[in-house]
Design a protein around this motif. Sequence first.
Motif, PDB file in Angstrom:
ATOM      1  N   ARG A   1     -10.377   2.329 -13.542  1.00  0.00           N
ATOM      2  CA  ARG A   1     -10.239   1.050 -12.956  1.00  0.00           C
ATOM      3  C   ARG A   1      -9.325   1.238 -11.665  1.00  0.00           C
ATOM      4  NH1 ARG A   1     -11.518  -2.947 -17.258  1.00  0.00           N
ATOM      5  NH2 ARG A   1     -12.051  -1.712 -19.429  1.00  0.00           N
ATOM      6  N   ASN A   2      -9.817   0.359 -10.776  1.00  0.00           N
ATOM      7  CA  ASN A   2      -9.139   0.056  -9.757  1.00  0.00           C
ATOM      8  C   ASN A   2      -8.637   1.587  -8.946  1.00  0.00           C
ATOM      9  OD1 ASN A   2      -8.204  -0.786  -7.472  1.00  0.00           O
ATOM     10  ND2 ASN A   2      -6.294  -1.863  -8.642  1.00  0.00           N
ATOM     11  N   LYS A   3      -9.526   2.430  -8.908  1.00  0.00           N
ATOM     12  CA  LYS A   3      -9.102   3.713  -8.224  1.00  0.00           C
ATOM     13  C   LYS A   3      -9.960   4.054  -6.913  1.00  0.00           C
ATOM     14  CE  LYS A   3      -8.722   8.499  -9.523  1.00  0.00           C
ATOM     15  NZ  LYS A   3      -9.034   9.422 -10.760  1.00  0.00           N
ATOM     16  N   VAL A   4      -9.296   4.261  -5.854  1.00  0.00           N
ATOM     17  CA  VAL A   4      -9.774   4.606  -4.691  1.00  0.00           C
ATOM     18  C   VAL A   4      -9.546   5.857  -3.946  1.00  0.00           C
ATOM     19  CG1 VAL A   4      -9.801   3.773  -2.094  1.00  0.00           C
ATOM     20  CG2 VAL A   4      -9.276   2.232  -3.876  1.00  0.00           C
ATOM     21  N   GLN A   5     -10.480   6.670  -3.402  1.00  0.00           N
ATOM     22  CA  GLN A   5     -10.356   8.004  -3.084  1.00  0.00           C
ATOM     23  C   GLN A   5     -10.842   7.967  -1.581  1.00  0.00           C
ATOM     24  OE1 GLN A   5     -12.243  10.343  -6.080  1.00  0.00           O
ATOM     25  NE2 GLN A   5     -10.351  11.250  -6.715  1.00  0.00           N
ATOM     26  N   LEU A   6     -10.307   8.277  -0.418  1.00  0.00           N
ATOM     27  CA  LEU A   6     -10.650   8.218   0.890  1.00  0.00           C
ATOM     28  C   LEU A   6     -10.217   9.676   1.529  1.00  0.00           C
ATOM     29  CD1 LEU A   6      -9.643   4.790   1.766  1.00  0.00           C
ATOM     30  CD2 LEU A   6     -11.949   5.319   1.280  1.00  0.00           C
ATOM     31  N   ILE A   7     -11.418  10.019   2.417  1.00  0.00           N
ATOM     32  CA  ILE A   7     -10.979  11.137   3.262  1.00  0.00           C
ATOM     33  C   ILE A   7     -11.305  10.533   4.656  1.00  0.00           C
ATOM     34  CG2 ILE A   7     -11.666  13.673   3.901  1.00  0.00           C
ATOM     35  CD1 ILE A   7     -12.578  14.137   1.034  1.00  0.00           C
ATOM     36  N   GLY A   8     -10.177  10.686   5.452  1.00  0.00           N
ATOM     37  CA  GLY A   8     -10.394  10.132   6.871  1.00  0.00           C
ATOM     38  C   GLY A   8      -9.456  10.645   7.688  1.00  0.00           C
ATOM     39  N   ARG A   9      -9.325  10.012   8.879  1.00  0.00           N
ATOM     40  CA  ARG A   9      -8.401  10.492  10.057  1.00  0.00           C
ATOM     41  C   ARG A   9      -7.331   9.278  10.356  1.00  0.00           C
ATOM     42  NH1 ARG A   9      -9.062  15.406  12.162  1.00  0.00           N
ATOM     43  NH2 ARG A   9     -11.152  16.268  11.795  1.00  0.00           N
ATOM     44  N   LEU A  10      -6.079   9.852  10.524  1.00  0.00           N
ATOM     45  CA  LEU A  10      -5.107   8.555  10.912  1.00  0.00           C
ATOM     46  C   LEU A  10      -5.631   7.985  12.155  1.00  0.00           C
ATOM     47  CD1 LEU A  10      -3.759  10.176   8.679  1.00  0.00           C
ATOM     48  CD2 LEU A  10      -1.582   9.042   9.701  1.00  0.00           C
ATOM     49  N   GLY A  11      -5.555   6.681  12.180  1.00  0.00           N
ATOM     50  CA  GLY A  11      -5.850   5.771  13.684  1.00  0.00           C
ATOM     51  C   GLY A  11      -4.563   5.905  14.335  1.00  0.00           C
ATOM     52  N   GLN A  12      -3.232   5.999  13.977  1.00  0.00           N
ATOM     53  CA  GLN A  12      -2.142   6.052  14.748  1.00  0.00           C
ATOM     54  C   GLN A  12      -0.851   6.721  14.076  1.00  0.00           C
ATOM     55  OE1 GLN A  12      -3.099   2.963  12.984  1.00  0.00           O
ATOM     56  NE2 GLN A  12      -1.179   2.442  12.023  1.00  0.00           N
ATOM     57  N   GLU A  13      -0.013   6.815  14.637  1.00  0.00           N
ATOM     58  CA  GLU A  13       1.336   7.399  13.945  1.00  0.00           C
ATOM     59  C   GLU A  13       1.661   6.346  12.851  1.00  0.00           C
ATOM     60  OE1 GLU A  13       2.880  10.530  14.315  1.00  0.00           O
ATOM     61  OE2 GLU A  13       1.456  10.878  15.975  1.00  0.00           O
ATOM     62  N   PRO A  14       1.941   7.331  11.664  1.00  0.00           N
ATOM     63  CA  PRO A  14       2.571   6.362  10.505  1.00  0.00           C
ATOM     64  C   PRO A  14       3.972   5.454  10.707  1.00  0.00           C
ATOM     65  CG  PRO A  14       2.106   8.612   9.760  1.00  0.00           C
ATOM     66  CD  PRO A  14       2.285   8.466  11.359  1.00  0.00           C
ATOM     67  N   GLU A  15       3.845   4.307  10.366  1.00  0.00           N
ATOM     68  CA  GLU A  15       5.078   3.420  10.698  1.00  0.00           C
ATOM     69  C   GLU A  15       5.777   3.645   9.284  1.00  0.00           C
ATOM     70  OE1 GLU A  15       6.034  -1.423  10.573  1.00  0.00           O
ATOM     71  OE2 GLU A  15       3.973  -0.733  11.156  1.00  0.00           O
ATOM     72  N   ILE A  16       7.044   4.039   9.404  1.00  0.00           N
ATOM     73  CA  ILE A  16       7.839   4.347   8.494  1.00  0.00           C
ATOM     74  C   ILE A  16       9.193   3.313   8.475  1.00  0.00           C
ATOM     75  CG2 ILE A  16       9.580   5.876   7.311  1.00  0.00           C
ATOM     76  CD1 ILE A  16       6.637   6.888   7.672  1.00  0.00           C
ATOM     77  N   VAL A  17       9.153   2.537   7.194  1.00  0.00           N
ATOM     78  CA  VAL A  17      10.153   1.308   6.933  1.00  0.00           C
ATOM     79  C   VAL A  17      11.086   1.882   5.986  1.00  0.00           C
ATOM     80  CG1 VAL A  17      10.737  -0.857   6.367  1.00  0.00           C
ATOM     81  CG2 VAL A  17       8.515  -0.324   7.657  1.00  0.00           C
ATOM     82  N   ASN A  18      12.328   1.786   6.429  1.00  0.00           N
ATOM     83  CA  ASN A  18      13.519   2.433   5.363  1.00  0.00           C
ATOM     84  C   ASN A  18      14.095   1.058   4.668  1.00  0.00           C
ATOM     85  OD1 ASN A  18      13.689   5.242   5.713  1.00  0.00           O
ATOM     86  ND2 ASN A  18      14.179   4.720   7.591  1.00  0.00           N
ATOM     87  N   LEU A  19      13.839   0.744   3.665  1.00  0.00           N
ATOM     88  CA  LEU A  19      14.196  -0.369   3.087  1.00  0.00           C
ATOM     89  C   LEU A  19      15.912  -0.355   2.562  1.00  0.00           C
ATOM     90  CD1 LEU A  19      11.046  -1.197   0.776  1.00  0.00           C
ATOM     91  CD2 LEU A  19      11.652  -1.824   3.185  1.00  0.00           C
ATOM     92  N   GLU A  20      16.394  -1.646   2.298  1.00  0.00           N
ATOM     93  CA  GLU A  20      17.649  -1.727   2.055  1.00  0.00           C
ATOM     94  C   GLU A  20      18.006  -0.995   0.580  1.00  0.00           C
ATOM     95  OE1 GLU A  20      19.286  -5.839   2.135  1.00  0.00           O
ATOM     96  OE2 GLU A  20      18.525  -5.890   4.402  1.00  0.00           O
ATOM     97  N   SER A  21      17.221  -1.037  -0.153  1.00  0.00           N
ATOM     98  CA  SER A  21      17.408  -0.473  -1.502  1.00  0.00           C
ATOM     99  C   SER A  21      17.367   0.970  -1.503  1.00  0.00           C
ATOM    100  CB  SER A  21      16.132  -1.009  -2.625  1.00  0.00           C
ATOM    101  OG  SER A  21      14.972  -0.489  -1.946  1.00  0.00           O
ATOM    102  N   GLY A  22      17.022   1.609  -0.163  1.00  0.00           N
ATOM    103  CA  GLY A  22      17.040   3.247  -0.088  1.00  0.00           C
ATOM    104  C   GLY A  22      15.595   3.530  -0.353  1.00  0.00           C
ATOM    105  N   LYS A  23      14.633   2.652  -0.857  1.00  0.00           N
ATOM    106  CA  LYS A  23      13.370   3.333  -0.731  1.00  0.00           C
ATOM    107  C   LYS A  23      12.616   3.390   0.717  1.00  0.00           C
ATOM    108  CE  LYS A  23      10.842   2.068  -4.844  1.00  0.00           C
ATOM    109  NZ  LYS A  23       9.877   1.347  -5.668  1.00  0.00           N
ATOM    110  N   LYS A  24      11.582   4.137   0.672  1.00  0.00           N
ATOM    111  CA  LYS A  24      10.872   4.307   2.175  1.00  0.00           C
ATOM    112  C   LYS A  24       9.501   3.796   1.969  1.00  0.00           C
ATOM    113  CE  LYS A  24      12.505   7.375   4.431  1.00  0.00           C
ATOM    114  NZ  LYS A  24      13.087   8.584   5.564  1.00  0.00           N
TER     115      LYS A  24
END
Length: 110
Positions: A5-28
Motif C-alpha cells: 500500500r502506498n509504495k512508490v519506486q522510481l528510477i530517474g535523474r536529478l533535475g537540480q542539485e538537492p536542496e538541503i535544509v537543516n531544521l532547528e531540531s537537528g534533523k536534515k
Amino acid sequence: MNALRNKVQLIGRLGQEPEIVNLESGKKLAKFSLATNENYTNAKGEKVENTEWHNIVAWGKTAEIIEKYVNKGQEIAIEGKLTSRSYDDKEGVKRYITEVVCSEMLMLSK
C-alpha cells in the motif's frame, strides 16, 4: 499485501542539485526533483519520449547521504510513499503539492 500500500519506486535523474535544509531540531531534509523517461512508438510508427517530473523529499540519514553523494544529472533509484499537502504561498494563495517521501535510495551512476 499490506506492505504494497502506498509504495512508490522510481528510477530517474536529478533535475537540480538537492536542496538541503537543516531544521532547528537537528534533523536534515533533502528536496529535489527527479525526471523519469518513458519511450514508446505511437500509432504512426514515430518514436516518442515522455518525461515526467517528480518532487522528492528525504529525511534524516537518507538526506545526509543525498547531501554528500548525489548531484544534478545523476541517475538514482528511490523507494518511498506518495504524500499530498497544501500550503499558502507568499500572496496567501492556497497551493497543493504531491511529493514522494523517500525511505530508500540507490545510486546508479557517478
